[in-house]
Design an enzyme around this catalytic site. Structure first.
Site, PDB file in Angstrom:
ATOM      1  N   ASN A 177       0.828  -1.202   0.000  1.00  0.00           N
ATOM      2  CA  ASN A 177       0.000   0.000   0.000  1.00  0.00           C
ATOM      3  C   ASN A 177       0.868   1.259   0.000  1.00  0.00           C
ATOM      4  O   ASN A 177       1.352   1.693  -1.040  1.00  0.00           O
ATOM      5  CB  ASN A 177      -0.943  -0.051   1.214  1.00  0.00           C
ATOM      6  CG  ASN A 177      -1.903   1.118   1.273  1.00  0.00           C
ATOM      7  OD1 ASN A 177      -2.079   1.836   0.300  1.00  0.00           O
ATOM      8  ND2 ASN A 177      -2.526   1.318   2.407  1.00  0.00           N
ATOM      9  N   CYS A 178       1.125   1.850   1.159  1.00  0.00           N
ATOM     10  CA  CYS A 178       1.872   3.105   1.237  1.00  0.00           C
ATOM     11  C   CYS A 178       3.187   2.878   1.988  1.00  0.00           C
ATOM     12  O   CYS A 178       3.375   1.851   2.636  1.00  0.00           O
ATOM     13  CB  CYS A 178       1.044   4.188   1.924  1.00  0.00           C
ATOM     14  SG  CYS A 178       0.286   3.679   3.486  1.00  0.00           S
ATOM     15  N   MET A 387       2.542   8.128   6.224  1.00  0.00           N
ATOM     16  CA  MET A 387       2.723   7.557   4.882  1.00  0.00           C
ATOM     17  C   MET A 387       1.543   8.010   4.032  1.00  0.00           C
ATOM     18  O   MET A 387       0.451   7.439   4.111  1.00  0.00           O
ATOM     19  CB  MET A 387       2.768   6.027   4.958  1.00  0.00           C
ATOM     20  CG  MET A 387       3.929   5.479   5.752  1.00  0.00           C
ATOM     21  SD  MET A 387       3.929   3.659   5.817  1.00  0.00           S
ATOM     22  CE  MET A 387       2.574   3.354   6.941  1.00  0.00           C
ATOM     23  N   CYS A 389      -1.516  10.148   3.395  1.00  0.00           N
ATOM     24  CA  CYS A 389      -2.468  11.040   4.045  1.00  0.00           C
ATOM     25  C   CYS A 389      -2.382  11.001   5.565  1.00  0.00           C
ATOM     26  O   CYS A 389      -2.147  11.996   6.215  1.00  0.00           O
ATOM     27  CB  CYS A 389      -3.879  10.683   3.584  1.00  0.00           C
ATOM     28  SG  CYS A 389      -5.176  11.534   4.480  1.00  0.00           S
ATOM     29  N   SER A 391      -1.639   7.561   7.423  1.00  0.00           N
ATOM     30  CA  SER A 391      -1.208   6.252   7.913  1.00  0.00           C
ATOM     31  C   SER A 391       0.133   6.375   8.630  1.00  0.00           C
ATOM     32  O   SER A 391       1.113   6.849   8.048  1.00  0.00           O
ATOM     33  CB  SER A 391      -1.097   5.266   6.742  1.00  0.00           C
ATOM     34  OG  SER A 391      -0.691   3.997   7.184  1.00  0.00           O
ATOM     35  N   ASN A 410       2.999  -0.098   4.637  1.00  0.00           N
ATOM     36  CA  ASN A 410       1.696  -0.637   5.032  1.00  0.00           C
ATOM     37  C   ASN A 410       1.256  -1.654   3.982  1.00  0.00           C
ATOM     38  O   ASN A 410       1.503  -1.467   2.791  1.00  0.00           O
ATOM     39  CB  ASN A 410       0.663   0.486   5.154  1.00  0.00           C
ATOM     40  CG  ASN A 410      -0.713  -0.021   5.540  1.00  0.00           C
ATOM     41  OD1 ASN A 410      -1.515  -0.366   4.682  1.00  0.00           O
ATOM     42  ND2 ASN A 410      -0.985  -0.057   6.816  1.00  0.00           N
ATOM     43  N   TYR A 546      -6.964   2.215  12.019  1.00  0.00           N
ATOM     44  CA  TYR A 546      -6.776   3.263  11.017  1.00  0.00           C
ATOM     45  C   TYR A 546      -8.077   4.047  10.861  1.00  0.00           C
ATOM     46  O   TYR A 546      -9.113   3.470  10.526  1.00  0.00           O
ATOM     47  CB  TYR A 546      -6.393   2.575   9.708  1.00  0.00           C
ATOM     48  CG  TYR A 546      -6.153   3.456   8.504  1.00  0.00           C
ATOM     49  CD1 TYR A 546      -4.984   4.194   8.396  1.00  0.00           C
ATOM     50  CD2 TYR A 546      -7.065   3.496   7.456  1.00  0.00           C
ATOM     51  CE1 TYR A 546      -4.736   4.967   7.280  1.00  0.00           C
ATOM     52  CE2 TYR A 546      -6.817   4.260   6.333  1.00  0.00           C
ATOM     53  CZ  TYR A 546      -5.657   4.995   6.246  1.00  0.00           C
ATOM     54  OH  TYR A 546      -5.417   5.752   5.130  1.00  0.00           O
ATOM     55  N   GLU A 551     -13.242   9.215   1.484  1.00  0.00           N
ATOM     56  CA  GLU A 551     -13.473   9.665   0.123  1.00  0.00           C
ATOM     57  C   GLU A 551     -14.768   9.087  -0.430  1.00  0.00           C
ATOM     58  O   GLU A 551     -15.852   9.344   0.084  1.00  0.00           O
ATOM     59  CB  GLU A 551     -12.271   9.357  -0.764  1.00  0.00           C
ATOM     60  CG  GLU A 551     -12.277  10.165  -2.054  1.00  0.00           C
ATOM     61  CD  GLU A 551     -10.992  10.051  -2.830  1.00  0.00           C
ATOM     62  OE1 GLU A 551     -11.079   9.995  -4.059  1.00  0.00           O
ATOM     63  OE2 GLU A 551      -9.917  10.052  -2.220  1.00  0.00           O
ATOM     64  N   GLY A 685      -8.548  14.678   4.298  1.00  0.00           N
ATOM     65  CA  GLY A 685      -7.203  14.848   4.825  1.00  0.00           C
ATOM     66  C   GLY A 685      -6.193  15.348   3.822  1.00  0.00           C
ATOM     67  O   GLY A 685      -5.096  15.721   4.182  1.00  0.00           O
TER      68      GLY A 685
END
Length: 719
Positions: A177-178, A387, A389, A391, A410, A546, A551, A685
């Site tokens: 992910n990020c 990471m 926005c 995380s 992540n 989390y 969105e 965010g």
């Protein structure tokens, strides 16, 4: 009190087996819910008693057998029409499953520009070819991904019980992910992209050019955001090389040492500004393979040398200046400024002047968001940027006891629909906790599947990540990637949405000042946290809570629940659910009230969180914003600014654009052409431009509600 809440006991089997073989404890409330939907609430006891007798001999009750026996029970008791309705509903669900896993049908929806597909991401412009290509691939990836995952998880996602994030990329591909890119390691030791072996840079200009290439490549090798943590300190040694070069040059022509230093510093400052400006433009002109500008965050503010200070100032001045000849607000990179007591919090501290510049920047461009150094350490165990926005990684040390943040990542998010659980419980808190426990167990299975899929990656699938330093260590082809994720080095996240709506259902729409309601909602987040701690101890991966930046999910969950439960005041009638633990956006809290209301939740949701406050136009009053930052320092870790910065180039208006049925428009002249407007809104965010990339209806509804709150007198110089 409804019949479902009476303590009637029925002798049902203890275990139910799903069609994919997954076994769960028998849950009576699920049968009761079906009977309620069928309109059989008054005779529910009779039906359940009869059904219990029919299934008494089952040790493990398969869902197919349960459905057959329920049909037979309804027919036996004379509820023929209801049995037919149940059968039709079951067949409709199966038809939905076939449609959602049929790539041809989803491609047809994409071709017809279904808004739920083309506008799912506020930062993807579906009009351009490379985004269209990504959307096409993602549409196919979603259908295949649903078929790959366990069927009970896929169906829970489609029903809206949970949301399996980034389904267009995973599980079809074993992507991460990020991450926090380890720029220090890569820029120091060199790396490879494509056919190019890149050596360590000898100037800050080359360093930032390499950073932009790394960002583009990393963004194309994962599906989430990437961050450069402490970028001022990372780039400092490369800017110092510029200084040494200029100083050597000065010594050839200038006799006085003081003037030599002055000359070298002046030239180096110009180099730093030019390099950081180039990085800003390069990030905003990049497109990843996902069809969007890489979601990039720059964390900075802790450097103390004159070079680090100059990098900080350049980042802020360049953002204040704006992009292009029209001086538009840059959407990326997201800027995150660190505030630390003793360094830049109070007047007289060494870097206080840079905090003042950050305040000016935030009043004009909304960024930077701010990280409160001491609170971030308290909440997450070490200091680092998020990471993407929101995380966050937890504090972690390697086998040699060294703290490691950059180079970690992540592995994905699954989000829980909390308002649905509250609606299903119908005001019964005991039932709420029972359903929540069941859904948490479901999320565990979904997250374990996410992790298992990522473990199937090979280093050669994403060389920039695994082989050339972005993830901190350099693996060889064929190495086991799990070594970068185990011992809680990586996070995997349990998300949640709609805590406000849960509080509203149980305590009414004005529950913010009700201590019992606060304690109840906090206990929900703690319940998620406790589950994650247990899973971490069990598996060796760090499961974190989390606070989801929803969105399109604010819209999706609410739409599904409205269809099922109808329009319920202050819950589904708003057309969106509230992000994570946030205060109801339709109300008028001061920033101080909002911070005090939200400050307790990140203790249990340290895997991802952000607070942001609404303000009127603050361009002429940065001290008002500083009052909020200072107030927040020891209360929240991560704070964003939401203030009107829209501009109309047609009539010259500056302020807040008006939300209308056709989108946002200039309140002075009605202009809504993105070519002659700069309309920037904070979406979950981070910033987005709703004129250039239309958002889903629910997001428009939330932003419109927030816009009504912005007015004079919301924040003043005093607290």
């Amino acid at each position: 009190m409804m019949e479902m809440n009476t303590k009637v006991s029925y002798d049902f089997p203890k275990t139910v087996e799903k069609t994919d073989g997954y076994r769960v404890p028998f849950a009576l409330y699920k049968l009761e819910r079906i009977l309620d939907i069928l309109g059989l609430t008054p005779v529910k006891g009779e039906i359940l008693a009869t059904l219990a007798l029919r299934v008494a001999n089952y040790d493990v009750l398969k869902t197919s057998a349960l459905a057959t026996e329920l049909m037979a029970t309804l027919n036996e008791l004379g509820y023929i029409a209801e049995a037919k309705t149940y059968l039709e509903a079951h067949e409709k669900e199966e038809q939905t499953w076939r449609e959602q896993t049929d790539p041809t049908l989803r491609l047809d929806r994409l071709q017809s520009k279904d808004p739920s597909l083309v506008h799912e991401n506020a930062n993807k412009d579906s009009n351009v070819f490379n985004t269209q290509r990504d959307l096409t691939a993602g549409t196919v990836g979603k259908t295949l991904g649903l078929k790959m995952m366990p069927k009970h998880i896929a169906k829970a996602h489609l029903r809206g019980d949970i949301h399996y994030h980034d389904l267009d990329y995973t599980p079809w591909s074993p992507m991460t992910n990020c991450c926090l890119i380890d720029f220090k390691e890569m820029l120091t030791k060199g790396f490879k992209i494509g056919n190019a072996e890149v050596e360590s840079p000898h100037s800050i200009q080359t360093a930032t050019a390499q950073m932009s290439q790394i960002i583009a490549n990393v963004a194309s090798s994962q599906y989430g955001g990437c961050s450069a943590d402490r970028v001022d300190e990372v780039l400092e040694p490369f800017a110092y090389k510029n200084y040494e070069k200029h100083l050597a040059e000065a010594k050839e022509y200038i006799v006085e040492t003081e003037k030599q230093v002055e000359f070298a510093r002046k030239r180096t400052k110009k180099d730093i500004y030019d390099a950081m400006q180039a990085l800003e433009y390069e990030i905003n002109t990049l497109f990843s393979s996902q069809g969007q500008t890489p979601f990039t965050t720059l964390g900075f503010g802790l450097g103390t040398s004159w070079i680090a200070r100059e990098i900080q100032k350049s980042i802020l001045k360049i953002r204040i200046e704006g992009l292009g000849k029209e001086k538009r607000t840059a959407i990326f990179p997201k800027l995150v400024f660190s505030i630390k007591q003793g360094l830049n919090l109070n007047p007289g501290e060494p870097n206080y002047d840079i905090k003042e510049l950050a305040l000016e920047c935030a009043t004009k461009r909304m960024y930077p968001d701010v990280l409160m150094y001491d609170k971030i350490k308290e909440l997450t165990g070490s200091f680092k940027a998020p990471m993407g926005c929101r995380s966050f990684l937890q504090g972690w040390q390697d086998k040699d006891g060294r703290e490691v943040n950059s180079g970690r990542m992540n592995l994905g998010v699954v989000t829980l629909n909390l308002p649905r659980i509250a609606l299903e419980s119908k005001g019964d808190q005991e039932l709420f906790w029972q359903i929540l426990n069941d859904k948490i167990a479901l999320c565990k299975e979904a997250l374990k599947f996410k992790v298992a899929r990522v473990l199937e990656a090979l280093p050669e699938n994403a060389p920039i990540l695994y082989q050339y330093g972005a993830f901190g260590q350099r693996l060889k082809p064929g190495d086991d990637v799990s070594q970068l994720f185990l011992d809680e080095r990586a996070t995997v996240s349990l998300g949640y949405i709609g805590l406000y709506e849960v509080g509203t259902l149980f305590y009414g729409p004005d529950w913010e000042s009700d201590q019992a309601a606060h304690d109840f909602t906090l206990q929900i987040v703690k319940k998620l946290y406790d589950a994650c701690v247990a899973w971490s101890n069990e598996t060796g991966y760090h499961f974190s809570v989390y606070s989801t930046p929803s969105e399109s999910l604010t819209d999706r969950f609410c739409k599904i629940d409205t269809k099922r439960f109808g329009k319920i005041k202050d819950i589904t009638d708003k057309e969106y659910y509230t992000n994570s633990f946030h205060y109801d956006v339709r109300k008028h809290p001061t920033p101080f009230e909002k911070i005090l209301f939200e400050m307790d939740y990140p203790k249990y949701a340290a895997g991802g969180f952000i607070h942001y406050c609404e303000y009127p136009n603050l361009r002429q009053n940065p001290k008002a914003l500083e009052a909020v930052w200072d107030f927040a320092y020891d209360k929240v870790g991560y704070l964003g600014t939401n203030t009107p910065i829209d501009r109309c180039y047609k009539c010259g208006f500056q302020g807040e654009f008006k939300a209308t049925a056709r989108g946002f428009e200039c309140p002075a002249c009605g202009n809504h052409d993105p070519k002659s407007c700069d309309c920037v809104k904070r979406t979950c965010g981070y910033l987005g431009n709703p004129l250039q990339r239309p958002m889903v209806h629910g997001r428009h509804a939330e932003i419109a509600a927030r816009a009504k709150n912005i007015g004079p007198g919301m924040v003043t110089d005093d607290k």
